[in-house]
Design an enzyme around this catalytic site. Structure first.
Site, PDB file in Angstrom:
ATOM      1  N   ALA A 146       0.805  -1.212  -0.029  1.00  0.00           N
ATOM      2  CA  ALA A 146       0.085  -0.115   0.054  1.00  0.00           C
ATOM      3  C   ALA A 146       0.914   1.292  -0.074  1.00  0.00           C
ATOM      4  O   ALA A 146       0.615   2.209  -0.699  1.00  0.00           O
ATOM      5  CB  ALA A 146      -0.970  -0.156   1.247  1.00  0.00           C
ATOM      6  N   THR A 147       1.753   1.244   0.914  1.00  0.00           N
ATOM      7  CA  THR A 147       2.836   2.492   0.797  1.00  0.00           C
ATOM      8  C   THR A 147       3.353   2.804  -0.667  1.00  0.00           C
ATOM      9  O   THR A 147       3.346   4.136  -0.859  1.00  0.00           O
ATOM     10  CB  THR A 147       3.892   2.163   1.811  1.00  0.00           C
ATOM     11  N   ASN A 176      -6.987   2.659  10.333  1.00  0.00           N
ATOM     12  CA  ASN A 176      -6.183   1.631  11.047  1.00  0.00           C
ATOM     13  C   ASN A 176      -6.169   1.459  12.499  1.00  0.00           C
ATOM     14  O   ASN A 176      -5.638   0.649  13.268  1.00  0.00           O
ATOM     15  CB  ASN A 176      -4.605   1.775  10.521  1.00  0.00           C
ATOM     16  N   GLN A 221      -7.112  -1.407   5.481  1.00  0.00           N
ATOM     17  CA  GLN A 221      -7.734  -1.905   6.642  1.00  0.00           C
ATOM     18  C   GLN A 221      -9.064  -2.468   6.441  1.00  0.00           C
ATOM     19  O   GLN A 221      -9.621  -3.082   7.277  1.00  0.00           O
ATOM     20  CB  GLN A 221      -7.905  -0.816   7.932  1.00  0.00           C
ATOM     21  N   SER A 241      -3.237  -4.009   0.709  1.00  0.00           N
ATOM     22  CA  SER A 241      -1.875  -4.560   0.992  1.00  0.00           C
ATOM     23  C   SER A 241      -2.102  -6.000   1.357  1.00  0.00           C
ATOM     24  O   SER A 241      -3.048  -6.139   2.428  1.00  0.00           O
ATOM     25  CB  SER A 241      -1.133  -3.820   2.004  1.00  0.00           C
ATOM     26  N   GLY A 242      -1.420  -6.763   0.777  1.00  0.00           N
ATOM     27  CA  GLY A 242      -1.951  -8.651   1.091  1.00  0.00           C
ATOM     28  C   GLY A 242      -1.912  -8.910   2.429  1.00  0.00           C
ATOM     29  O   GLY A 242      -2.568  -9.784   3.006  1.00  0.00           O
ATOM     30  N   HIS A 243      -0.765  -8.340   3.030  1.00  0.00           N
ATOM     31  CA  HIS A 243      -0.793  -8.879   4.349  1.00  0.00           C
ATOM     32  C   HIS A 243      -1.508  -8.633   5.580  1.00  0.00           C
ATOM     33  O   HIS A 243      -1.459  -8.942   6.693  1.00  0.00           O
ATOM     34  CB  HIS A 243       1.015  -8.610   4.846  1.00  0.00           C
ATOM     35  N   THR A 284      10.500  -6.984 -12.177  1.00  0.00           N
ATOM     36  CA  THR A 284      10.034  -8.179 -12.366  1.00  0.00           C
ATOM     37  C   THR A 284       9.038  -8.634 -11.217  1.00  0.00           C
ATOM     38  O   THR A 284       9.109  -8.348 -10.162  1.00  0.00           O
ATOM     39  CB  THR A 284      11.281  -9.246 -12.139  1.00  0.00           C
ATOM     40  N   CYS A 343       3.501   1.293  12.212  1.00  0.00           N
ATOM     41  CA  CYS A 343       4.648   2.005  11.511  1.00  0.00           C
ATOM     42  C   CYS A 343       5.392   2.998  12.707  1.00  0.00           C
ATOM     43  O   CYS A 343       6.185   3.558  12.117  1.00  0.00           O
ATOM     44  CB  CYS A 343       3.931   2.499  10.364  1.00  0.00           C
TER      45      CYS A 343
END
Length: 384
Positions: free
Chosen positions: A74-75, A154, A182, A202-204, A241, A326
């Site tokens: 996301a960042t 968040n 979120q 963001s996946g995590h 890549t 963060c």
């Protein structure tokens, strides 16, 4: 049974990768290791799976696959959109509007843009954490290039009225972005309904791997300069890549979310409500953020006269947070809670519990017991 190693209640920070996601990723680190841009058989086979993953991500948002751009998270996506729009803007629009409670990825990017001459307006929020749409109407104008409002906060879990914000932005011809980091996997998101131009994820944050995420780019929206130039991957919007295992895992996470979201909502909300109701019994405790407009997995609660850092350390194997991960090393009050009107003291007394589908009732009951014991201990000791 309780996991005696850790009770993890910091899922707004990051999440455990779903076992089904790991299983899906493993072949792409061994058997199908080809570069998806290569024209040989292994590259073609790898690319077929990238296409399926992109379709799964798009389906979660009711978007077109071509509108999904993969990034490292996301960042990077936020930096790409903000800086790309500013660099490519050839109009008289020189203003960005955002909110004081946004994630630091947005706020710090905006501070940088201010340094190079962009006019940034930081919208205040009400005590509930919600923005005031009337105030937005007072500051937005034909000079506004972009409005950026996060979908779910968040720290508090507050859900902003993004659809209504977009409607206002449209009246003035401004573009609209939402940080949905979120929100993904917790609430249903239909980009056609909320009508945003850009949406970041963001996946995590929803049981996918770290290091992969991206953004939705409305095909009708302004096509800006990329942040990263190189091999022209992602149709020239993000060179480099492709992180094949990450993309495969992200796609699988989105597929799982689509199938589980309602079931998870019911079970997680039940646990969050149990935790909330029991902790509110503690004298003086209060919830931070609007109680109606919030996601079901986040509880931000203040315990007056108790330092959150001390409580967190004493909780030992129970993993919770006093704000955004963060900024976890900064000894300063949460900018989100301060923007909502909390004093420094109350902000320093606040803790965020964030749950996931992997939490159990036994874990929540144990957490309630330990929090109550520790707070009683602190209040009756010399600390108080």
């Amino acid at each position: 049974m309780i996991n005696t190693s850790y009770i993890y209640l910091d899922n707004a920070s990051t999440t455990r990768v779903d076992d089904k996601v790991i299983k899906e990723m493993i072949p792409f680190m061994s058997e199908f290791y080809g570069n998806s841009s290569s024209s040989h058989a292994l590259g073609i086979e790898t690319n077929k799976n990238i296409i399926i993953a992109r379709q799964n991500v798009a389906k979660l948002f009711n978007a077109e696959p071509k509108e999904i751009i993969f990034t490292s998270g996301a960042t990077e996506a936020i930096n790409t959109i903000f800086k790309g729009l500013v660099a490519s803007n050839r109009t008289k629009r020189s203003q960005i509007i955002t909110v004081t409670t946004e994630h630091s990825a947005v706020l710090d990017t905006c501070k940088y843009l201010e340094e190079i001459g962009v006019d940034v307006i930081y919208m205040p929020v009400l005590e509930s954490g919600l923005i005031d749409l009337c105030e937005l109407r007072k500051v937005i104008s034909e000079k506004t290039l972009l409005v950026s409002v996060m979908l779910v906060n968040n720290e508090t879990g507050v859900i902003q009225p993004v659809k209504e914000v977009t409607e206002i932005a449209r009246e003035f011809g401004a573009l609209m972005m939402t940080d949905a980091t979120q929100a993904v996997g917790k609430i249903s998101i239909d980009v056609q309904d909320i009508d945003v131009d850009y949406l970041v994820f963001s996946g995590h944050k929803f049981h996918g791997p770290k290091g992969i995420g991206g953004y939705y780019h409305n095909s009708k929206a302004f096509n800006f300069q990329p942040l990263i130039h190189g091999g022209g991957q992602e149709k020239g919007r993000r060179s480099g890549t492709l992180n094949v295992p990450g993309i495969i895992g992200l796609g699988k996470s989105c597929e799982i979310c689509l199938n589980e979201i309602e079931k998870n909502k019911s079970s997680i909300k039940k646990l969050r409500d149990l935790l909330e109701n029991e902790l509110l019994v503690i004298e003086g405790a209060f919830i931070n953020g609007d109680k109606e407009n919030r996601v079901y997995n986040i509880l931000n609660i203040s315990f007056p006269d108790i330092e959150a850092d001390i409580l967190i350390k004493m909780l030992n194997n129970i993993c919770v947070s006093n704000g955004s991960a963060c900024h976890s090393e900064l000894i300063e009050p949460s900018h989100v809670l301060r923007a909502m009107g909390l004093s420094n003291k109350d902000a320093f007394s606040s803790i965020r519990f964030s749950l996931s589908k992997y939490n159990t009732e036994d874990e929540i009951l144990y957490t309630i017991k330990k929090v109550k014991e520790i707070i009683y201990q602190l209040k009756t000791s010399n600390y108080a």
